[in-house]
Design a protein around this motif. Structure first.
Motif, PDB file in Angstrom:
ATOM      1  N   GLU A   1      23.902  77.262  37.826  1.00  0.00           N
ATOM      2  CA  GLU A   1      24.966  76.294  37.777  1.00  0.00           C
ATOM      3  C   GLU A   1      24.531  74.838  37.498  1.00  0.00           C
ATOM      4  O   GLU A   1      25.248  73.892  36.978  1.00  0.00           O
ATOM      5  N   GLN A   2      23.576  74.586  38.416  1.00  0.00           N
ATOM      6  CA  GLN A   2      22.587  73.331  38.239  1.00  0.00           C
ATOM      7  C   GLN A   2      22.240  73.021  36.882  1.00  0.00           C
ATOM      8  O   GLN A   2      22.493  71.947  36.393  1.00  0.00           O
TER       9      GLN A   2
ATOM     10  N   THR B   1      21.856  84.859  44.934  1.00  0.00           N
ATOM     11  CA  THR B   1      22.637  83.454  45.127  1.00  0.00           C
ATOM     12  C   THR B   1      22.133  82.189  44.871  1.00  0.00           C
ATOM     13  O   THR B   1      22.341  81.207  44.132  1.00  0.00           O
ATOM     14  N   LEU B   2      20.670  82.262  45.067  1.00  0.00           N
ATOM     15  CA  LEU B   2      19.750  81.030  44.764  1.00  0.00           C
ATOM     16  C   LEU B   2      19.671  81.005  43.229  1.00  0.00           C
ATOM     17  O   LEU B   2      19.881  79.836  42.549  1.00  0.00           O
ATOM     18  N   LYS B   3      19.601  82.157  42.579  1.00  0.00           N
ATOM     19  CA  LYS B   3      19.479  82.250  41.071  1.00  0.00           C
ATOM     20  C   LYS B   3      20.841  81.455  40.325  1.00  0.00           C
ATOM     21  O   LYS B   3      20.831  80.667  39.571  1.00  0.00           O
ATOM     22  N   THR B   4      22.084  82.033  40.981  1.00  0.00           N
ATOM     23  CA  THR B   4      23.480  81.316  40.394  1.00  0.00           C
ATOM     24  C   THR B   4      23.457  79.933  40.627  1.00  0.00           C
ATOM     25  O   THR B   4      23.886  79.203  39.785  1.00  0.00           O
ATOM     26  N   ASP B   5      23.080  79.452  41.972  1.00  0.00           N
ATOM     27  CA  ASP B   5      23.155  77.869  42.128  1.00  0.00           C
ATOM     28  C   ASP B   5      22.259  77.323  41.170  1.00  0.00           C
ATOM     29  O   ASP B   5      22.561  76.256  40.692  1.00  0.00           O
ATOM     30  N   SER B   6      20.944  77.910  40.952  1.00  0.00           N
ATOM     31  CA  SER B   6      20.219  77.255  39.953  1.00  0.00           C
ATOM     32  C   SER B   6      20.580  77.130  38.511  1.00  0.00           C
ATOM     33  O   SER B   6      20.828  76.137  38.101  1.00  0.00           O
TER      34      SER B   6
END
Length: 268
Positions: free
Chosen positions: A72-73, A65-70
């Motif tokens: 996306e940003q 989840t954290l990697k996906t958010d990173s």
């Protein structure tokens, strides 16, 4: 009762009654339950149970989840950067806001006040200074570039950088099919054909430097590719009217502002 078949001697005997049978059955049942629970709790079999989630799976889910958010940003930042590059290439910049001592945009706004009284002579002087300095921002101030830049091609410089005429590129005449080389290591942010400039390739380098290569007949790199210093990017194309000499149109930008490539690159 158990007997020896040869001597008929009694070997083992047991007397069963209702209480013994019930007690033995309950003991066996409890043993099976306890064994099953221990087997599930202390072995990987528990992960086969539908709906069960282990601590390791939860940790992996959080990391993903954290990697996906990173990512996306990062994608949003890259899109914003590419939009800024497109605006720069279209000339949608305000050169009058550039600091004369560097190519870094001045973050301190000029003081404006409605109560400030300005004489007519001051107004005329300001207009004269603005008119003279509007397109002369980079002629005396040298941008700070600490890295060594490799010449994209070697040839004859036929057109020079001239910000007064809004000509932010240099034109270098070279033999036909001369390889175009990267001035430094970087990443390709644009590689496509345009009606005005033929094949165009844009590289993003360290220190906020962007190099632009126009009028190529073909490209060997695509958007997103990593390139090394001196690596071939494509071949030089023909002149605007299709006649000799063949030339490369090259631009150099620093922090979204154009700079004179001849200050850092020797094309001869």
């Amino acid at each position: 009762m158990l007997f020896n078949e040869h001597t008929f001697e009694e070997i083992f005997s047991i007397k069963l009654n209702l209480i013994n049978v019930i007690g033995a059955g309950l003991s066996l049942f409890l043993f099976l339950i306890i064994s099953t629970v221990l087997l599930i709790v202390f072995t990987p079999l528990k992960e086969l149970i539908p709906g069960y989630s282990s601590a390791e799976l939860k940790r992996q889910a959080i990391e993903l989840t954290l990697k996906t958010d990173s990512l996306e940003q990062l994608a949003i930042n890259n899109e914003a950067y590419i939009e800024s590059v497109k605006k720069v290439l279209k000339g949608e910049i305000e050169l009058s806001k550039v600091n004369l001592d560097s190519v870094v945009k001045n973050e301190i706004p000029l003081l404006e006040s409605k109560d400030l009284q300005v004489s007519e002579s001051d107004k005329k002087l300001r207009e004269l200074v603005l008119a003279e300095d509007k397109y002369n921002l980079f002629q005396e101030a040298k941008p700070k570039v600490s890295m060594v830049l490799f010449p994209p091609v070697k040839g004859t410089l036929v057109e020079r950088y001239d910000p007064k005429q809004r000509h932010y590129s240099v034109v270098v005449a070279v033999p036909k099919n001369t390889p175009i080389k990267a001035i430094a290591a970087g990443i390709v942010v644009l590689a496509e054909w345009t009606p005005q400039s033929g094949y165009v390739l844009i590289l993003r380098h360290a220190e906020g430097i962007i190099s632009v290569y126009k009028r190529a007949t073909s490209l060997t790199k695509a958007q997103g590719d990593q390139v090394k210093t001196g690596e071939a990017l494509g071949l030089v194309g023909e002149g605007i009217d299709g006649s000799a000499p063949n030339y490369l149109q090259f631009e150099l930008w620093k922090d979204s502002y154009p700079i004179d490539p001849t200050m850092f690159i020797d094309f001869d």
